[in-house]
Design an enzyme around this catalytic site. Structure first.
Site, PDB file in Angstrom:
ATOM      1  N   CYS A 226      44.605  -3.755 -26.879  1.00  0.00           N
ATOM      2  CA  CYS A 226      45.205  -3.804 -28.222  1.00  0.00           C
ATOM      3  C   CYS A 226      45.863  -2.450 -28.481  1.00  0.00           C
ATOM      4  O   CYS A 226      46.316  -1.807 -27.539  1.00  0.00           O
ATOM      5  CB  CYS A 226      44.157  -4.170 -29.275  1.00  0.00           C
ATOM      6  SG  CYS A 226      42.873  -2.926 -29.554  1.00  0.00           S
ATOM      7  N   ARG A 232      40.329  -5.199 -32.092  1.00  0.00           N
ATOM      8  CA  ARG A 232      40.560  -6.453 -31.387  1.00  0.00           C
ATOM      9  C   ARG A 232      40.094  -6.436 -29.935  1.00  0.00           C
ATOM     10  O   ARG A 232      39.383  -7.354 -29.497  1.00  0.00           O
ATOM     11  CB  ARG A 232      42.050  -6.822 -31.455  1.00  0.00           C
ATOM     12  CG  ARG A 232      42.524  -7.225 -32.830  1.00  0.00           C
ATOM     13  CD  ARG A 232      44.031  -7.305 -32.912  1.00  0.00           C
ATOM     14  NE  ARG A 232      44.641  -5.980 -32.818  1.00  0.00           N
ATOM     15  CZ  ARG A 232      45.970  -5.775 -32.796  1.00  0.00           C
ATOM     16  NH1 ARG A 232      46.798  -6.805 -32.824  1.00  0.00           N
ATOM     17  NH2 ARG A 232      46.445  -4.541 -32.742  1.00  0.00           N
ATOM     18  N   ASP A 343      46.086  -7.409 -36.307  1.00  0.00           N
ATOM     19  CA  ASP A 343      45.110  -6.324 -36.374  1.00  0.00           C
ATOM     20  C   ASP A 343      44.383  -6.380 -37.715  1.00  0.00           C
ATOM     21  O   ASP A 343      45.013  -6.309 -38.773  1.00  0.00           O
ATOM     22  CB  ASP A 343      45.842  -4.988 -36.224  1.00  0.00           C
ATOM     23  CG  ASP A 343      44.901  -3.825 -35.965  1.00  0.00           C
ATOM     24  OD1 ASP A 343      43.680  -3.996 -36.166  1.00  0.00           O
ATOM     25  OD2 ASP A 343      45.390  -2.764 -35.554  1.00  0.00           O
TER      26      ASP A 343
END
Length: 378
Positions: A226, A232, A343
């Site tokens: 990420c 994440r 996100d």
């Protein structure tokens, strides 16, 4: 006396590269430095040169010589039938102190283009040994030289290999034509020789790589990426660890012992940080402990080692592919539907839970694919 080319005193080594390539191309023998030990090289397409190399070493028949090639990608010209394990070891170890012994099909392999006398020396059986030395000068020679080189340790058969050019010169004297000097070999130990058959390996010679290092280098690796490696990708890593451990009936801590590496990183991560409080909270709710997670920026070594790279968004994939084009076939969106996983940073705990649920669904599918394709024995 042979021509002595000293890399340590040269202002520009390009002329030495040209001299070495010219010498090898005209059938001469050259002593070359590598990261392991010094080697003696001959043009693989020149039967007389290779036979002369064998005579100079006093090498007995039946012991296969190694082919030095330009890169891991070039291996497939010699071994068209791909083994995931062989590809993984080549990608992770080359250039480096590993000689891979693999099966080949003479009708499709470039090995079939070698002179018959050379094939008998390089491939006395149905296997060929390949190596990409981790030495800048030798790699430049290989890139400019037409075809592979036969590369063997710079010593008489049965004696200790030379780790300096001076030692090689004392052994061979006028029997070689060029000696390239670059101080003591960095590792001072011969390459490890590993034979791969299908998806299994055996160590034929212990060398610069330890048995434990080879075992780890042979393990499949899944990497989640990420941006900051705080939300994440740690969620995906935690869920993947849990699901893989359940699939293999082991603890999450024992995954590496079972031959699987799971990791995560961030395109813009700062090394040594922690996963966010919300990420750790959500993972605990799912029975996953990732308290010891430390953020890490995405680096070339991680990209090279990963068998598959799952990204949270198309931006992450595009960034990886633009910087490391060879990773394109191994890099894909985590969501099997091609959806972007937003996100959750700065959001509420419920927003983290919603993100985690989406990631878990995607990871469930990716883990099953990972197991079936890379761990068929599981």
């Amino acid at each position: 006396m042979p021509v002595n080319l000293n890399l340590r005193t040269a202002e520009d080594t390009r002329d030495f590269v040209h001299q070495t390539v010219e010498a090898l191309s005209t059938g001469k023998l050259a002593v070359l430095p590598t990261e392991t030990i010094y080697g003696v090289a001959a043009r693989a397409l020149d039967a007389q040169a290779v036979i002369r190399l064998v005579e100079v070493k006093g090498r007995q028949g039946g012991h296969a010589l190694t082919l030095a090639i330009k890169s891991a990608e070039e291996m497939w010209d010699y071994v068209p039938e791909r083994s995931r394990l062989a590809e993984r070891l080549a990608r992770r170890c080359w250039p480096g102190p590993l000689t891979l012994v693999v099966n080949y099909d003479a009708s499709e392999s470039l090995v079939g283009r070698l002179p018959e006398a050379v094939r008998r020396l390089v491939c006395p059986g149905k296997t060929v040994g390949l190596r990409v030395p981790d030495h800048k000068f030798v790699l430049e020679v290989l890139r400019m030289h037409p075809g592979p080189l036969v590369l063997s340790s710079a010593n008489r058969s049965g004696e200790q290999p030379a780790i300096t050019a001076e030692e090689a010169l004392r052994v061979f004297g006028d029997e070689v034509d060029v000696v390239v000097t670059d101080g003591p070999a960095r590792l001072g130990r011969a390459s490890s020789v590993v034979q791969v058959e299908d998806e299994r390996y055996s160590i034929l010679r212990e060398g610069a790589l330890s048995d434990s290092a080879i075992r780890r280098l042979s393990c499949p690796m899944i990497l989640f990426v990420c941006t900051g490696n705080t939300c994440r990708s740690p969620l995906a890593e935690g869920f993947a660890r849990k699901l893989l451990a359940e699939r293999l009936k082991c603890s999450m801590d024992a995954l590496e012992e079972r031959g699987i590496i799971v990791s995560s990183a961030g395109i813009g991560a700062i090394a040594g940080g922690r996963a966010s409080h919300e990420t750790l909270t959500v993972l605990r709710e799912w029975g996953v402990n990732l308290e010891d997670h430390q953020t890490q920026p995405l680096a070339e070594s991680l990209v090279r080692h990963a068998d598959v790279i799952y990204t949270m968004g198309s931006y992450h994939r595009e960034t990886i592919v633009s910087q490391w084009p060879s990773a394109a076939p191994r890099t894909m969106l985590l969501s099997p539907d091609g959806l972007e996983i937003a996100d959750p940073i700065g959001g509420s705990l419920d927003e983290y839970r919603a993100c985690a649920k989406m990631i878990l669904g995607a990871v469930e599918k990716s883990v099953e694919s990972f197991v079936s394709e890379l761990l068929p024995q599981a």
